[in-house]
Design a protein around this motif. Structure first.
Motif, PDB file in Angstrom:
ATOM      1  N   ALA A  15     125.940  51.956  -5.100  1.00 48.26           N
ATOM      2  CA  ALA A  15     126.594  50.973  -5.963  1.00 48.26           C
ATOM      3  C   ALA A  15     126.838  49.689  -5.188  1.00 48.26           C
ATOM      4  O   ALA A  15     127.204  49.714  -4.012  1.00 48.26           O
ATOM      5  CB  ALA A  15     127.911  51.541  -6.487  1.00 48.26           C
ATOM      6  N   GLY A  16     126.599  48.557  -5.859  1.00 49.40           N
ATOM      7  CA  GLY A  16     126.823  47.261  -5.250  1.00 49.40           C
ATOM      8  C   GLY A  16     125.549  46.551  -4.831  1.00 49.40           C
ATOM      9  O   GLY A  16     125.563  45.334  -4.613  1.00 49.40           O
ATOM     10  N   THR A  17     124.435  47.278  -4.699  1.00 47.00           N
ATOM     11  CA  THR A  17     123.184  46.616  -4.316  1.00 47.00           C
ATOM     12  C   THR A  17     122.585  45.875  -5.503  1.00 47.00           C
ATOM     13  O   THR A  17     122.314  44.670  -5.433  1.00 47.00           O
ATOM     14  CB  THR A  17     122.180  47.635  -3.770  1.00 47.00           C
ATOM     15  OG1 THR A  17     122.766  48.338  -2.678  1.00 47.00           O
ATOM     16  CG2 THR A  17     120.912  46.940  -3.286  1.00 47.00           C
ATOM     17  N   PHE A  18     122.347  46.611  -6.614  1.00 45.52           N
ATOM     18  CA  PHE A  18     121.795  45.999  -7.822  1.00 45.52           C
ATOM     19  C   PHE A  18     122.830  45.852  -8.930  1.00 45.52           C
ATOM     20  O   PHE A  18     122.624  45.131  -9.890  1.00 45.52           O
ATOM     21  CB  PHE A  18     120.618  46.828  -8.346  1.00 45.52           C
ATOM     22  CG  PHE A  18     119.389  46.729  -7.490  1.00 45.52           C
ATOM     23  CD1 PHE A  18     118.549  45.636  -7.573  1.00 45.52           C
ATOM     24  CD2 PHE A  18     119.072  47.733  -6.595  1.00 45.52           C
ATOM     25  CE1 PHE A  18     117.411  45.549  -6.777  1.00 45.52           C
ATOM     26  CE2 PHE A  18     117.939  47.659  -5.800  1.00 45.52           C
ATOM     27  CZ  PHE A  18     117.108  46.554  -5.886  1.00 45.52           C
ATOM     28  N   GLY A  19     123.910  46.563  -8.832  1.00 41.64           N
ATOM     29  CA  GLY A  19     124.930  46.511  -9.874  1.00 41.64           C
ATOM     30  C   GLY A  19     126.142  47.334  -9.472  1.00 41.64           C
ATOM     31  O   GLY A  19     126.275  47.776  -8.326  1.00 41.64           O
ATOM     32  N   ALA A  20     127.006  47.568 -10.446  1.00 45.03           N
ATOM     33  CA  ALA A  20     128.264  48.264 -10.169  1.00 45.03           C
ATOM     34  C   ALA A  20     128.056  49.747  -9.907  1.00 45.03           C
ATOM     35  O   ALA A  20     128.892  50.399  -9.283  1.00 45.03           O
ATOM     36  CB  ALA A  20     129.232  48.065 -11.337  1.00 45.03           C
ATOM     37  N   THR A  21     126.948  50.304 -10.383  1.00 48.90           N
ATOM     38  CA  THR A  21     126.676  51.731 -10.193  1.00 48.90           C
ATOM     39  C   THR A  21     125.469  51.927  -9.283  1.00 48.90           C
ATOM     40  O   THR A  21     124.739  50.981  -8.980  1.00 48.90           O
ATOM     41  CB  THR A  21     126.394  52.412 -11.548  1.00 48.90           C
ATOM     42  OG1 THR A  21     125.217  51.823 -12.123  1.00 48.90           O
ATOM     43  CG2 THR A  21     127.570  52.227 -12.507  1.00 48.90           C
ATOM     44  N   GLY A  22     125.251  53.151  -8.853  1.00 49.75           N
ATOM     45  CA  GLY A  22     124.055  53.462  -8.079  1.00 49.75           C
ATOM     46  C   GLY A  22     122.802  53.222  -8.915  1.00 49.75           C
ATOM     47  O   GLY A  22     122.810  53.425 -10.134  1.00 49.75           O
ATOM     48  N   THR A  23     121.740  52.774  -8.263  1.00 46.58           N
ATOM     49  CA  THR A  23     120.528  52.370  -8.983  1.00 46.58           C
ATOM     50  C   THR A  23     119.287  52.933  -8.302  1.00 46.58           C
ATOM     51  O   THR A  23     119.196  52.942  -7.071  1.00 46.58           O
ATOM     52  CB  THR A  23     120.416  50.835  -9.033  1.00 46.58           C
ATOM     53  OG1 THR A  23     121.600  50.297  -9.614  1.00 46.58           O
ATOM     54  CG2 THR A  23     119.215  50.399  -9.844  1.00 46.58           C
ATOM     55  N   THR A  24     118.317  53.393  -9.121  1.00 47.09           N
ATOM     56  CA  THR A  24     116.998  53.761  -8.613  1.00 47.09           C
ATOM     57  C   THR A  24     116.037  52.630  -8.920  1.00 47.09           C
ATOM     58  O   THR A  24     115.870  52.234 -10.080  1.00 47.09           O
ATOM     59  CB  THR A  24     116.493  55.065  -9.249  1.00 47.09           C
ATOM     60  OG1 THR A  24     117.396  56.118  -8.913  1.00 47.09           O
ATOM     61  CG2 THR A  24     115.110  55.423  -8.736  1.00 47.09           C
ATOM     62  N   PHE A  25     115.416  52.093  -7.879  1.00 50.30           N
ATOM     63  CA  PHE A  25     114.480  50.979  -8.018  1.00 50.30           C
ATOM     64  C   PHE A  25     113.064  51.526  -7.869  1.00 50.30           C
ATOM     65  O   PHE A  25     112.751  52.191  -6.889  1.00 50.30           O
ATOM     66  CB  PHE A  25     114.767  49.931  -6.938  1.00 50.30           C
ATOM     67  CG  PHE A  25     113.907  48.704  -7.011  1.00 50.30           C
ATOM     68  CD1 PHE A  25     114.256  47.639  -7.824  1.00 50.30           C
ATOM     69  CD2 PHE A  25     112.745  48.599  -6.257  1.00 50.30           C
ATOM     70  CE1 PHE A  25     113.467  46.497  -7.888  1.00 50.30           C
ATOM     71  CE2 PHE A  25     111.953  47.472  -6.307  1.00 50.30           C
ATOM     72  CZ  PHE A  25     112.315  46.414  -7.126  1.00 50.30           C
TER      73      PHE A  25
END
Length: 199
Positions: free
Chosen positions: A84-94
């Protein structure tokens, strides 16, 4: 005078025949590992994925030392999870992939022996990069077609007069800009085994 003209014509036809015999068209495939890399200094992230991919190729060897080639291919999709915090408020799979790539290449080659030659490739590649996120982060989703400089090298071993196998490494694209501000950049490379039919 007629004998001179006939003689000159025969020499020209003979020369054209020899030149035509030097020209060898070919077709083949390359299959192996492809690297898709993208980064953005403002997000920030730096993702490198090695995925399976391949291409089909057609080309012409104009002589023992020079040829031209056209190839088109596609690669798999690479994923990475971010906190969380890299792409948004939650964890994200890119996820990132190259839907397709087309390369237009000049081939400089050298016959080491009767059955083995090494070569270098120079030219350009057009590729469609695509990235998606889960859960969806619209600002990180891209679908861009870009063209850039390509280079690489390889070797080719003749199994028969019509069939050869080989291996090569190619840098298809280096730091092409994927967004308007130029902060998101991508690379594409490949390390493959090749199978080629010569005609």
């Amino acid at each position: 005078m007629k004998r001179v003209l006939v003689g000159a014509a025969m020499i020209m036809v003979g020369s054209a025949t020899v030149q035509a015999q030097d020209i060898r068209p070919y077709a083949g495939v390359g299959i192996g590992a492809f690297g898709i890399e993208s980064k953005d200094g403002t997000v920030p992230y730096n993702q490198k994925n090695t995925v399976f991919g391949g291409y089909a190729k057609v080309g012409v060897d104009l002589n023992d030392y020079f040829g031209v080639e056209l190839r088109g291919g596609t690669v798999g999709t690479g994923d990475k999870s971010y906190a969380a915090g890299t792409f948004g408020a939650t964890g994200t799979t890119f996820s990132q992939t190259t839907d397709y790539f087309l390369s237009y290449l000049a081939k400089l080659q050298y016959p080491v022996s009767q059955d083995f030659r090494v070569y270098a490739m120079l030219g350009a590649t057009t590729a469609k990069f695509k990235s998606t996120t889960s859960p969806n982060v619209a600002a990180a989703n891209l679908s861009k077609t870009k063209t850039g400089f390509s280079y690489g090298f390889g070797g080719d071993f003749s199994v028969t007069d019509q069939l050869s196998v080989g291996a090569e490494w190619m840098q298809y694209l280096t730091d092409v800009k994927l967004n308007a501000t130029g902060t998101t950049k991508a690379r594409l490379w490949g390390a493959v085994g090749t199978l080629t039919m010569h005609f």
